[in-house]
Write an enzyme that holds these catalytic residues in place. Structure first.
Site, short mmCIF file in Angstrom:
data_model
loop_
_atom_site.label_atom_id
_atom_site.label_comp_id
_atom_site.label_asym_id
_atom_site.label_seq_id
_atom_site.Cartn_x
_atom_site.Cartn_y
_atom_site.Cartn_z
N PRO A 85 32.91 48.39 47.58
CA PRO A 85 33.80 49.50 47.72
C PRO A 85 34.80 49.56 46.45
CG PRO A 85 34.55 47.47 48.75
CD PRO A 85 33.09 47.21 48.16
N ARG A 97 30.69 48.90 39.46
CA ARG A 97 30.96 49.92 38.59
C ARG A 97 29.56 50.09 37.95
NH1 ARG A 97 35.66 51.99 39.35
NH2 ARG A 97 37.05 50.41 40.31
N CYS A 143 41.24 42.40 46.15
CA CYS A 143 41.49 43.37 45.35
C CYS A 143 42.72 42.74 44.47
CB CYS A 143 42.04 44.58 45.95
SG CYS A 143 42.48 46.10 44.79
N GLY A 154 29.80 40.40 41.06
CA GLY A 154 30.42 40.17 40.02
C GLY A 154 29.53 39.78 38.73
N GLY A 155 29.51 40.46 37.67
CA GLY A 155 28.63 40.40 36.37
C GLY A 155 27.12 40.78 36.34
#
Length: 505
Positions: free
Chosen positions: A104, A352, A192, A309-310
């Protein structure tokens, strides 16, 4: 006033119109019908529409408990009949298979971006933007606003709604309102790090500091949906440097799992540093600790963990999952016969990276992570994706005249990420929008700026092209400069002879 002689309304999503289409529907606010004090009209009778009425065919109609659907004419059985019973029993199914999920992202994972994602992958789990509980509670008597926040197309399943909040009662009410829209799961945002959310809002990542409250929120949300919609949690491994330990995240998961009944955790393997870092910096600066998620999977084998993540590419995702599989198998073999053998995290979540390169990642998800080649998404070219999305965008613009074309075409601007003339594609779309072209013409004009070998290449063909281009560049750099390239300097012919004599002396 609609009558039998007039053409039927057009669906605001797919554009189907005409009485003979078989599934023409009109959405009318329930309060208006209460004022009229009459039954919904049957086929051939007129109906007065309010200013806020919305039109949609049955296949595309958003599911809302405060909206009455009235079939004006149907010549064949409806594909997805709606009823209150179906809205409450939908979530009784198992949660979605989150081997790959699109994270999200605020102002990114909207309706249009999810439409593009579903063109590229039929199996990836899609998350909505975070919706604050008060937003739904304050707008529950406004069908248009509820449709704006919660409506989604049937093709977007599997889809997960993410809610934000810290009050158990408000989150329960928001979950109850959202349950009728038939999401595959409802996720609570506990990760968040934005100051507006975790700071002033007192939810998001700051919720991890109160695991008992998170458990109460999740339990109340499940009760509000009558335990028919799975409730999941997205969190980090810690909050600030003081709580960046495995014991902290382990205790958080234990409390939320045992007291809140949560079985699915999407974990960003970084701590949220709330003091001194922006949200963008929190996505990169805190160190990654994948081993924490692996240890959680070992310690809670009855839970499902999704790693976030990453991870920057589809190759990274496959590599991470393969390493985790090998680790779990080696651990199981060494602990054969022991009751302490654990599990492994189930899937990965990217955010992203998908936003920046949607085609390069999502087109390979079905084949490489789900083993599903029947969908054919791995064979799609970027031209095919752009043209299909262009048809969707044109339907939206035809049925919603007030929609912003720049907003609708925004998700497809990065479809040629890393490709030659990819920036030219973006600029051409922007110029076409300024010239007030429609969606289809704008995308056709932009595609004309891309070389045919690039826009008509599948993912595998694109990899071959990159390898050939890289080999050609390496060969050119390895070759020594030829003697013919060094030309002797000669005096220009238009220089006067006197000047040449002065220069020679």
């Amino acid at each position: 006033m609609l009558s039998r002689r007039e053409p039927a309304c057009a669906c605001r999503v797919c554009g189907v119109s005409g009485w003979s289409s078989g599934c023409a529907w009109v959405l009318v606010a329930a309060s208006q019908l209460a004022r009229d004090k009459r039954r919904p009209p049957s086929r051939g009778r007129g109906i007065a529409l309010g200013r806020r009425a919305r039109r949609a065919c049955l296949a595309c109609a958003p599911q809302s408990p405060r909206v009455v659907r009235q079939r004006l004419g149907c010549s064949h059985p409806c594909r997805r009949p709606w009823s209150a019973a179906s809205a409450t029993t939908h979530g009784a199914l198992a949660g979605p298979d989150e081997r790959f999920a699109v994270a999200p992202m605020l102002d990114v994972t909207n309706h249009h971006f999810r439409a593009l994602c579903r063109i590229l992958s039929k199996r990836a789990v899609l998350y909505t933007e975070m919706i604050v509980d008060n937003t739904l509670i304050y707008n529950q008597d406004k069908p248009v606003m509820m449709e704006r926040w919660l409506a989604h197309d049937a093709v977007q399943h599997p889809i997960v709604l993410q809610l934000g909040g810290a009050d158990p009662d408000k989150l329960a009410e928001a979950a109850r309102l959202a349950a009728a829209f038939r999401y595959d799961a409802i996720n609570l945002n506990c990760g968040c790090p934005s100051p507006r959310v975790a700071g002033k809002g007192c939810f998001g990542a700051s919720l991890m500091l109160d695991a008992q409250n998170v458990a109460r929120c999740c339990r109340r949300m499940a009760e509000a949906t009558e335990h028919t919609v799975p409730v999941t949690v997205k969190c980090r491994i810690g909050v600030d440097r003081a709580d960046e330990t495995y014991d902290f995240v382990r205790d958080f998961v234990r409390v939320v799992h045992e007291q809140g009944g949560v079985r699915v955790f999407a974990i960003h393997a970084r701590a949220a540093w709330l003091n001194g870092l922006s949200p963008a910096q929190n996505r990169n600066i805190p160190p990654l600790k994948y081993e924490y998620v692996s240890r959680l999977a070992d310690e809670f084998p009855d839970c499902t963990f999704v790693l976030n993540g990453g991870i920057k590419s589809i190759d990274d995702a496959c590599e991470v999952l393969e390493k985790e599989r090998q680790r779990a198998e080696s651990q199981t073999s060494t602990e054969a016969g022991s009751a302490a053998s654990g599990g492994r995290f189930h899937g990965v979540m990217l955010g992203r990276a998908v936003q920046n390169d949607p085609w390069g990642i999502l087109s390979q998800v079905d084949k490489r992570l789900y083993g599903d080649e029947a969908s054919g998404t791995h064979l799609q070219t970027r031209e095919q994706v752009v043209l299909e999305y262009g048809r969707y965008a044109q339907r939206v613009m035809d049925t919603e005249p007030t929609a912003s074309l720049h907003h609708v075409l925004g998700p497809v601007l990065d479809i040629f990420h890393g490709a030659p003339r990819g920036r030219i594609f973006r600029r051409t779309v922007d110029s076409a929008i300024k010239d007030k072209l429609n969606a289809t013409d704008a995308l056709h004009a932009a595609l004309a700026e891309i070389d045919e070998r690039v826009r008509c290449a599948s993912y595998d063909e694109m990899l071959v092209q990159r390898q050939l281009a890289g080999a050609e560049r390496s060969n050119m750099s390895a070759q020594p400069p030829s003697s013919s390239s060094k030309r002797p300097r000669t005096a220009p012919t238009d220089v006067p002879s006197a000047t040449l004599q002065i220069q020679s002396t």
